[in-house]
Design a protein around this motif. Structure first.
Motif, PDB file in Angstrom:
ATOM      1  N   PRO A   1      38.024 -60.509 -55.368  1.00  0.00           N
ATOM      2  CA  PRO A   1      37.742 -61.672 -56.024  1.00  0.00           C
ATOM      3  C   PRO A   1      37.884 -62.959 -55.111  1.00  0.00           C
ATOM      4  O   PRO A   1      38.600 -63.020 -53.763  1.00  0.00           O
ATOM      5  CB  PRO A   1      39.507 -61.815 -56.626  1.00  0.00           C
ATOM      6  CG  PRO A   1      39.833 -60.527 -56.733  1.00  0.00           C
ATOM      7  CD  PRO A   1      38.961 -59.460 -55.315  1.00  0.00           C
TER       8      PRO A   1
ATOM      9  N   VAL B   1      44.914 -69.542 -56.954  1.00  0.00           N
ATOM     10  CA  VAL B   1      44.335 -69.625 -58.032  1.00  0.00           C
ATOM     11  C   VAL B   1      43.674 -68.343 -57.800  1.00  0.00           C
ATOM     12  O   VAL B   1      42.836 -67.928 -58.969  1.00  0.00           O
ATOM     13  CB  VAL B   1      42.711 -70.170 -56.969  1.00  0.00           C
ATOM     14  CG1 VAL B   1      42.809 -71.217 -56.731  1.00  0.00           C
ATOM     15  CG2 VAL B   1      42.001 -69.326 -55.629  1.00  0.00           C
TER      16      VAL B   1
ATOM     17  N   SER C   1      41.187 -65.906 -60.668  1.00  0.00           N
ATOM     18  CA  SER C   1      39.967 -65.390 -60.304  1.00  0.00           C
ATOM     19  C   SER C   1      40.566 -63.540 -59.759  1.00  0.00           C
ATOM     20  O   SER C   1      39.627 -63.592 -58.757  1.00  0.00           O
ATOM     21  CB  SER C   1      39.755 -66.243 -58.427  1.00  0.00           C
ATOM     22  OG  SER C   1      40.374 -65.634 -58.013  1.00  0.00           O
TER      23      SER C   1
ATOM     24  N   GLY D   1      39.398 -66.061 -54.996  1.00  0.00           N
ATOM     25  CA  GLY D   1      40.742 -66.538 -54.500  1.00  0.00           C
ATOM     26  C   GLY D   1      41.400 -65.530 -53.234  1.00  0.00           C
ATOM     27  O   GLY D   1      42.264 -66.092 -52.342  1.00  0.00           O
TER      28      GLY D   1
ATOM     29  N   THR E   1      32.404 -62.151 -51.384  1.00  0.00           N
ATOM     30  CA  THR E   1      33.061 -63.004 -52.293  1.00  0.00           C
ATOM     31  C   THR E   1      31.749 -61.796 -53.491  1.00  0.00           C
ATOM     32  O   THR E   1      32.605 -61.441 -54.763  1.00  0.00           O
ATOM     33  CB  THR E   1      32.362 -63.973 -53.593  1.00  0.00           C
ATOM     34  OG1 THR E   1      30.739 -63.993 -52.634  1.00  0.00           O
ATOM     35  CG2 THR E   1      33.183 -64.990 -52.153  1.00  0.00           C
TER      36      THR E   1
ATOM     37  N   PHE F   1      33.867 -70.982 -54.221  1.00  0.00           N
ATOM     38  CA  PHE F   1      32.889 -70.519 -55.333  1.00  0.00           C
ATOM     39  C   PHE F   1      32.139 -71.215 -55.449  1.00  0.00           C
ATOM     40  O   PHE F   1      30.928 -69.596 -56.690  1.00  0.00           O
ATOM     41  CB  PHE F   1      33.861 -71.153 -56.708  1.00  0.00           C
ATOM     42  CG  PHE F   1      35.165 -70.673 -56.730  1.00  0.00           C
ATOM     43  CD1 PHE F   1      35.615 -69.544 -57.684  1.00  0.00           C
ATOM     44  CD2 PHE F   1      36.225 -71.182 -56.160  1.00  0.00           C
ATOM     45  CE1 PHE F   1      36.948 -69.610 -58.213  1.00  0.00           C
ATOM     46  CE2 PHE F   1      37.979 -70.784 -57.065  1.00  0.00           C
ATOM     47  CZ  PHE F   1      38.461 -69.795 -57.419  1.00  0.00           C
TER      48      PHE F   1
END
Length: 286
Positions: free
Chosen positions: A32, A192, A196, A34, A28, A85
């Motif tokens: 991104p 998403v 994102s 997603g 991450t 996230f």
């Protein structure tokens, strides 16, 4: 029920989950969120689907439409999307601490949704344990980070997933069950992705790290599902706390994180009340 085997599966799952979390943190930071969800979910869905196929099971089957399986898939999406996230926004040690509320939430969910009887002592332990979660979250602190509520959502999702696993018929193969959940996460990641950061071409390093993370996730996912299906929940679930040891070691050594006094106190309360709740549950089932 084979409790010793269940405890072994759960400990292996917690080690693999901690290592997967480490890989996800690195992923991450480079890609991104997603995209990370999509890649990890797709990889897991394909590999577990192939495994199920080797056992003679068809991926497209009535199992996918079973109510417990659909609920489980939805809970997996909530848990994994919130978790990944959160990994990108808050310290790994904090997220791991909040996740330890899972046994308390499983007991609470069993009482509310599965009709399980919970005495006043266990209700008190749940309330005290949730107070411990508040000490970890510290919502009134000056430096409060609202992103920590993603960790709370992940803990709720994981608990719902564990509860939904219990009514799934035992003849449903674990690889097929896992493949469905990973596929649901992949679809969620795709959904998403536009919000994102879109798609970023992976570097050669990421091209190696992500498949390794998928394999670790497969080990963790299979192990925890097997643990919940072969052992008594009151005996197997306490082994979840071994994840704290693995996660804190990784957080301190790899990411140079530290814990404040309130977080340590909150973790101690959550673990103590969780163990007490599970002990009372085991006695009640006597």
């Amino acid at each position: 029920m084979d409790n010793l085997k269940g405890m072994g599966w759960m400990t292996l799952a917690m080690l693999a989950f901690a290592l997967t979390d480490m890989v996800l943190v690195f992923a991450t930071r480079a890609l991104p969120v997603g995209q990370v969800l999509f890649l990890f979910g797709l990889g897991g869905a394909v590999l577990f689907g192939l495994w199920a196929g080797m056992q003679g099971h068809r991926w497209v089957s009535p199992v996918l439409l079973m109510r417990p399986v659909m609920v489980r898939n939805g809970a997996e999406v909530l848990a994994t999307v919130s978790f990944v996230f959160a990994l990108s926004l808050i310290p790994l040690s904090t997220l791991s601490a909040v996740i330890q509320a899972n046994p308390l939430l499983v007991t609470l969910g069993a009482a509310l949704f599965l009709g399980e009887k919970v005495g006043w002592k266990r209700w008190l332990a749940i309330v005290v344990g949730l107070f411990g979660v508040l000490l970890i979250v510290q919502p009134g602190a000056a430096g409060f980070d609202p992103n920590i509520w993603l960790a709370v959502a992940a803990a709720i999702g994981l608990s719902l997933r564990d509860l939904a696993t219990r009514p799934v018929p035992r003849d449903v193969p674990t690889p097929l069950l896992a493949s469905y959940s990973f596929a649901a996460v992949s679809v969620a990641g795709l959904a998403v992705m536009p919000f994102s950061g879109g798609w970023t071409p992976p570097t050669p390093v990421m091209a190696l790290i992500i498949p390794g993370g998928v394999l670790l996730g497969m080990v963790a996912y299979f192990a925890i599902t097997a643990a919940m299906r072969v052992g008594e929940i009151a005996v197997v679930t306490p082994m979840r706390y071994t994840r704290l040891v693995f996660a804190f070691a990784i957080a301190m050594v790899v990411f140079d994180e530290s814990l404040d006094a309130l977080t340590i106190l909150g973790v101690a309360i959550v673990v103590a009340t969780g163990l007490f709740t599970l002990w009372r549950e085991r006695r009640a089932r006597g």
